[in-house]
Design a protein around this motif. Structure first.
Motif, PDB file in Angstrom:
ATOM      1  N   LEU A 233       0.831  -1.200   0.000  1.00 22.25           N
ATOM      2  CA  LEU A 233       0.000   0.000   0.000  1.00 22.25           C
ATOM      3  C   LEU A 233       0.868   1.253   0.000  1.00 22.25           C
ATOM      4  O   LEU A 233       0.611   2.210  -0.757  1.00 22.25           O
ATOM      5  CB  LEU A 233      -0.917  -0.005   1.217  1.00 22.25           C
ATOM      6  N   VAL A 234       1.909   1.258   0.834  1.00 16.12           N
ATOM      7  CA  VAL A 234       2.826   2.400   0.872  1.00 16.12           C
ATOM      8  C   VAL A 234       3.543   2.554  -0.466  1.00 16.12           C
ATOM      9  O   VAL A 234       3.714   3.670  -0.978  1.00 16.12           O
ATOM     10  CB  VAL A 234       3.838   2.228   2.027  1.00 16.12           C
ATOM     11  N   SER A 235       3.966   1.433  -1.059  1.00 17.45           N
ATOM     12  CA  SER A 235       4.635   1.483  -2.369  1.00 17.45           C
ATOM     13  C   SER A 235       3.713   2.072  -3.426  1.00 17.45           C
ATOM     14  O   SER A 235       4.134   2.894  -4.256  1.00 17.45           O
ATOM     15  CB  SER A 235       5.079   0.078  -2.783  1.00 17.45           C
ATOM     16  N   THR A 236       2.452   1.657  -3.378  1.00 14.41           N
ATOM     17  CA  THR A 236       1.491   2.148  -4.366  1.00 14.41           C
ATOM     18  C   THR A 236       1.248   3.639  -4.214  1.00 14.41           C
ATOM     19  O   THR A 236       1.211   4.382  -5.208  1.00 14.41           O
ATOM     20  CB  THR A 236       0.156   1.387  -4.224  1.00 14.41           C
ATOM     21  N   LEU A 237       1.115   4.104  -2.975  1.00 15.31           N
ATOM     22  CA  LEU A 237       0.907   5.534  -2.736  1.00 15.31           C
ATOM     23  C   LEU A 237       2.139   6.338  -3.166  1.00 15.31           C
ATOM     24  O   LEU A 237       2.007   7.441  -3.710  1.00 15.31           O
ATOM     25  CB  LEU A 237       0.601   5.782  -1.264  1.00 15.31           C
ATOM     26  N   GLY A 238       3.334   5.780  -2.936  1.00 11.49           N
ATOM     27  CA  GLY A 238       4.548   6.458  -3.370  1.00 11.49           C
ATOM     28  C   GLY A 238       4.617   6.596  -4.887  1.00 11.49           C
ATOM     29  O   GLY A 238       4.989   7.649  -5.415  1.00 11.49           O
ATOM     30  N   LEU A 239       4.243   5.535  -5.591  1.00 11.75           N
ATOM     31  CA  LEU A 239       4.225   5.592  -7.053  1.00 11.75           C
ATOM     32  C   LEU A 239       3.159   6.554  -7.562  1.00 11.75           C
ATOM     33  O   LEU A 239       3.357   7.237  -8.574  1.00 11.75           O
ATOM     34  CB  LEU A 239       3.978   4.188  -7.622  1.00 11.75           C
ATOM     35  N   SER A 240       2.039   6.617  -6.860  1.00  9.58           N
ATOM     36  CA  SER A 240       0.989   7.564  -7.229  1.00  9.58           C
ATOM     37  C   SER A 240       1.492   8.999  -7.119  1.00  9.58           C
ATOM     38  O   SER A 240       1.317   9.814  -8.039  1.00  9.58           O
ATOM     39  CB  SER A 240      -0.241   7.375  -6.338  1.00  9.58           C
ATOM     40  N   LEU A 241       2.132   9.307  -5.984  1.00 12.15           N
ATOM     41  CA  LEU A 241       2.687  10.650  -5.791  1.00 12.15           C
ATOM     42  C   LEU A 241       3.723  10.957  -6.861  1.00 12.15           C
ATOM     43  O   LEU A 241       3.750  12.070  -7.419  1.00 12.15           O
ATOM     44  CB  LEU A 241       3.314  10.751  -4.402  1.00 12.15           C
ATOM     45  N   LEU A 242       4.573   9.987  -7.166  1.00 11.48           N
ATOM     46  CA  LEU A 242       5.592  10.184  -8.199  1.00 11.48           C
ATOM     47  C   LEU A 242       4.940  10.494  -9.547  1.00 11.48           C
ATOM     48  O   LEU A 242       5.399  11.373 -10.288  1.00 11.48           O
ATOM     49  CB  LEU A 242       6.455   8.929  -8.302  1.00 11.48           C
ATOM     50  N   GLY A 243       3.842   9.787  -9.860  1.00  8.46           N
ATOM     51  CA  GLY A 243       3.138  10.053 -11.111  1.00  8.46           C
ATOM     52  C   GLY A 243       2.571  11.455 -11.173  1.00  8.46           C
ATOM     53  O   GLY A 243       2.674  12.145 -12.199  1.00  8.46           O
ATOM     54  N   TRP A 244       1.975  11.903 -10.065  1.00 11.10           N
ATOM     55  CA  TRP A 244       1.446  13.275 -10.018  1.00 11.10           C
ATOM     56  C   TRP A 244       2.574  14.290 -10.223  1.00 11.10           C
ATOM     57  O   TRP A 244       2.409  15.301 -10.922  1.00 11.10           O
ATOM     58  CB  TRP A 244       0.751  13.534  -8.694  1.00 11.10           C
ATOM     59  N   LEU A 245       3.723  14.049  -9.601  1.00 10.02           N
ATOM     60  CA  LEU A 245       4.852  14.968  -9.736  1.00 10.02           C
ATOM     61  C   LEU A 245       5.394  14.973 -11.168  1.00 10.02           C
ATOM     62  O   LEU A 245       5.804  16.025 -11.676  1.00 10.02           O
ATOM     63  CB  LEU A 245       5.955  14.595  -8.752  1.00 10.02           C
ATOM     64  N   PHE A 246       5.381  13.818 -11.822  1.00  3.58           N
ATOM     65  CA  PHE A 246       5.792  13.774 -13.228  1.00  3.58           C
ATOM     66  C   PHE A 246       4.817  14.589 -14.095  1.00  3.58           C
ATOM     67  O   PHE A 246       5.233  15.256 -15.039  1.00  3.58           O
ATOM     68  CB  PHE A 246       5.873  12.331 -13.723  1.00  3.58           C
ATOM     69  N   GLN A 247       3.531  14.508 -13.782  1.00  7.42           N
ATOM     70  CA  GLN A 247       2.572  15.345 -14.509  1.00  7.42           C
ATOM     71  C   GLN A 247       2.876  16.822 -14.277  1.00  7.42           C
ATOM     72  O   GLN A 247       2.803  17.638 -15.206  1.00  7.42           O
ATOM     73  CB  GLN A 247       1.139  15.032 -14.063  1.00  7.42           C
ATOM     74  N   GLY A 248       3.183  17.166 -13.024  1.00  3.95           N
ATOM     75  CA  GLY A 248       3.535  18.554 -12.732  1.00  3.95           C
ATOM     76  C   GLY A 248       4.767  18.996 -13.502  1.00  3.95           C
ATOM     77  O   GLY A 248       4.816  20.114 -14.042  1.00  3.95           O
TER      78      GLY A 248
END
Length: 340
Positions: A233-248
């Protein structure tokens, strides 16, 4: 695709065209084209690289989630599966809300998982993406509010986002708490109406009330499996945040391509808020999301509307159109010819 679905798609495409027509009329279509023609090609390419990085990060999210559900899919293949999922979302009215059933079917066909397993996989990804997005909105808006006055438009957008998130969270929590009662009351309704949507051809099981109930119980069991595995779950949330930052980063690169810079804290809240327009009855939110981005970025950056529109179009080319082409090719490569 039957006549009714064609009519819905035609109406949504017409809505997209109308929104773009109004947007270009208001901001000056000729000036937008002039800005696009003078964009720096290398920085446009960087925008697309960040778009690919976002797609890769969220495909790894799907890989981790499917692994939690004991669906064995190679990480490389998960990229093409997720690209095909994004394609399904981007060509379906109501964006992710309309594309999730199709995406679940796609996952089940390409990974040999049950349909409800695929549905849990893509639904979990979408729900978990909300957590980092809300955090980014709070951080970005908090910083902005500490230094500037929140305009009515931004207050409305933030208020709407909070209402949507709280409402969805409340529905999910109540459904989970009363899941057994929910299954008992809805399985019969679903079985009686399933024939209208021609779902029987997607399964070898007879669509009976008991079959639906069994599948719904398996669905909730899979949800619980995803929720209790803390490491994944923590890994998934970390990847989600990374994806949002890549969009930014992609949006920052798009503005740099047209000769402007915008504050990072604005990007942090504009991208999640703008994507709320994806719930509109448009193919993947096309048109609505672009208009929402322009409406949020013009007052918060001070950049001319025509330049903002050009940058948003470059950004959306990387985030919307590139996955459409990659995902369409992925569906063919994965052997999926039709989903409806």
């Amino acid at each position: 695709m039957d006549g009714r679905n064609w009519r819905i798609l035609a109406a949504s495409v017409a809505g997209t065209i109308a929104i773009f027509a109004v947007l270009f009329f208001l901001v000056g279509g000729r000036r937008v084209l002039e800005v696009l023609f003078t964009a720096t090609p290398s920085l446009v390419a960087v925008t697309f690289v960040f778009g690919l990085a976002w797609l890769a990060a969220w495909s790894l999210m799907l890989w981790v989630i499917l692994g939690t559900l004991e669906v064995d899919v190679p990480a490389g293949k998960s990229f093409f599966i997720y690209a095909a999922v994004v394609f399904a979302n981007n060509v379906t009215p109501f964006g992710q809300a309309g594309g999730e059933p199709v995406a679940a079917l796609l996952i089940s066909r390409t990974s040999r998982a049950r349909y409800e397993t695929g549905l849990v996989g893509i639904a979990s990804l979408d729900v978990l993406n909300v957590v980092p997005s809300v955090s980014l909105v709070l951080v970005g808006v908090g910083y902005y509010a500490a230094h500037f006055t929140l305009g009515d438009r931004l207050q409305t957008a933030v208020g709407s986002a909070i209402v949507v998130v709280v409402s969805v969270a409340a529905v999910l929590l109540l459904t989970w708490r009363y899941r057994h009662r929910f299954v008992d009351r809805t399985a019969g309704v679903i079985s009686r109406t399933a024939g209208r949507f021609r779902l029987a051809r997607f399964t070898t099981e007879a669509i009976t009330e008991q079959t639906i109930a069994d599948r719904m119980h398996r669905f909730f069991g899979h949800v619980e499996r995803v929720a209790v595995n803390r490491r994944r779950l923590v890994s998934t949330l970390g990847l989600s945040l990374l994806g949002w930052l890549f969009q930014g980063a992609a949006l920052l690169a798009a503005f740099a391509a047209v000769g402007h810079t915008i504050p990072l804290y604005v990007v942090l809240f504009v991208i999640p808020l703008g994507n709320l327009a994806g719930a509109a009855p448009l193919p993947g939110g096309l048109g609505g999301i672009e208009a929402a981005f322009v409406a949020l970025l013009v007052p918060t950056t001070g950049v001319p509307a025509s330049v903002v529109t050009a940058a948003v179009l470059i950004f959306r080319a990387a985030i919307y159109w590139m996955p459409v082409f990659i995902g369409g090719g992925s569906m063919t490569a994965l052997g999926v010819r039709t989903l409806a």
